[in-house]
Design an enzyme around this catalytic site. Structure first.
Site: not given
Ligand code: NAD
Length: 355
Positions: A143, A189, A221, A245, A249
């Site tokens: 970001y 990752k 994942d 993030d 959620d």
């Protein structure tokens, strides 16, 4: 002697105003009963700040928040501002705000309330007892990384982490794990991304200082899959900005609604307490938003910034009691509801359970 705390308040856009007002009501009741004074000062941010000042993050807001003991934040954003130049958009103001305040550690607890066990789309036997703390790095990663940009035919962002950035967030997560069940899962990752390999190597280095904490690693994942397959395996999840993030959620839906999840963004400066959801333009002004995430964020503020864990527990208990009594907002209204309440009615019920 009466204790006094200076709380900066940013209501923001959309449902931000509705939900923050409820958290203030709850804090005022706790303060009144326990001889604590909260002095609230309001500041502008987001779309409303752009409309009034031409800047989604006025300098006066940063200055005011820095001077306060803690910041209570609603949410920003909305379609009205979606076509502004990137640097004028509410979301850019929010990212700049977090960066200016250096709140690098975002703590996002996802706790399944027994009373709402049927509100989750997952089976009760899978989610009963879930109590996860996602520790998300908040001011680094993709970001914020440079270079970034967009042409007619190409868009690009860069995921960057320095060893120092990973080190400081890892310490936060290990310390929290120590206070909980001493289990920490670092999510990356590393099989594909070099930046994630540095993340993993650094977390392993830091783990040598926390030999009592059991460290595991998981690819993001797989973690997304494991969170719905067997969420109880997790206690503290440590991860970077974009992965945190998305995963938080996802974790919110274990609990039944995004309107239930609070967060704390802490660092070297004033900490920010806010629900994990956005400004929910689709329900703004309808008085149906769930204020529990924001009220629970106020509780985190008492616990983490103001060193008032007892008052925090009183708020947490009042939320639980209200749910136990069968009161729901619309987002969780289909599950064992005695009565579905508006945003302010839910706030009032929680206030009445502050004992
Ligand atoms: P959102 O979180 O605002 O809404 C997602 C869905 O959840 C919507 O259906 C909404 O009605 C529902 N919802 C959210 N909070 C709720 C609550 N308290 N009670 C009941 N239902 C609730 O996400 P979005 O729709 O992707 O984004 C809307 C705007 O919010 C965008 O402008 C986005 O950039 C912004 N946003 C801001 C923040 C922030 O301020 N920290 C975070 C995320 C998104």
């Amino acid at each position: 002697m009466k204790k006094t705390y200076n709380i900066s308040v940013i209501k923001g856009d959309g449902i931000g105003v509705e939900i923050v007002n409820e958290a203030i009501k709850v804090l005022e009741k706790v303060g009144k009963l326990y001889n604590v004074e909260f002095l609230f000062s309001e500041f502008l941010m987001g779309g409303i700040a752009y409309d009034k000042t031409g800047d989604p993050l006025p300098q006066a807001t940063i200055d005011g928040v820095v001077k306060s003991d803690a910041c209570l934040f609603g949410a920003i954003g909305g379609e009205k501002w979606d076509n502004l130049p990137r640097d004028k958009r509410p979301e850019s103001g929010l990212l700049r705000f977090r960066k200016e305040l250096e709140v690098f550690a975002n703590l996002r607890p996802a706790v399944v309330y027994d009373e709402l066990i049927d509100a989750s789309s997952l089976k009760p036997q899978v989610i009963k007892g879930v109590d996860i703390m996602v520790v998300r790095e908040l001011i680094g990663g993709i970001y914020f990384g440079e270079p970034k940009g967009k042409s007619e035919t190409k868009g690009w962002n860069t995921m960057v982490y320095t060893k120092d950035e990973i080190t400081r967030i890892a310490h936060v997560a290990f310390k929290l794990a120590r206070k909980r069940t001493k289990k920490l899962c670092s999510v990356d990752k590393a099989n594909v991304l070099d930046v994630s390999q540095l993340w993993r190597d650094t977390v392993i280095d830091i783990s040598k200082e926390y030999k009592d904490v059991e460290l595991t690693h998981m690819y993001v994942d797989n973690c997304a899959m494991q969170l719905v397959a067997n969420p109880r395996q997790f206690d503290v999840i440590l991860t970077g900005n974009i992965f945190g993030d998305i995963l938080s959620d996802e974790a919110s839906m274990l609990c039944g609604s995004i309107g239930l999840l609070p967060s704390a963004s802490t660092g070297t400066n004033t900490a920010i307490y806010e629900p994990i959801h956005g400004s929910a333009p689709d329900i703004a002004g309808l008085s149906i938003a769930n204020p529990i995430a924001t009220i629970a964020s106020a509780s985190m503020m008492l616990r983490y910034s103001l060193d008032e864990p007892q008052l925090a527990s009183i708020i947490d208990d009042a939320i639980k009691q209200t749910l136990k009594d069968g009161y729901r907002t619309k987002d969780i209204g289909a599950y064992d509801a005695k009565e579905v309440l508006s945003t302010s009615q839910m706030g009032d019920k929680i206030v009445s359970n502050i004992k």
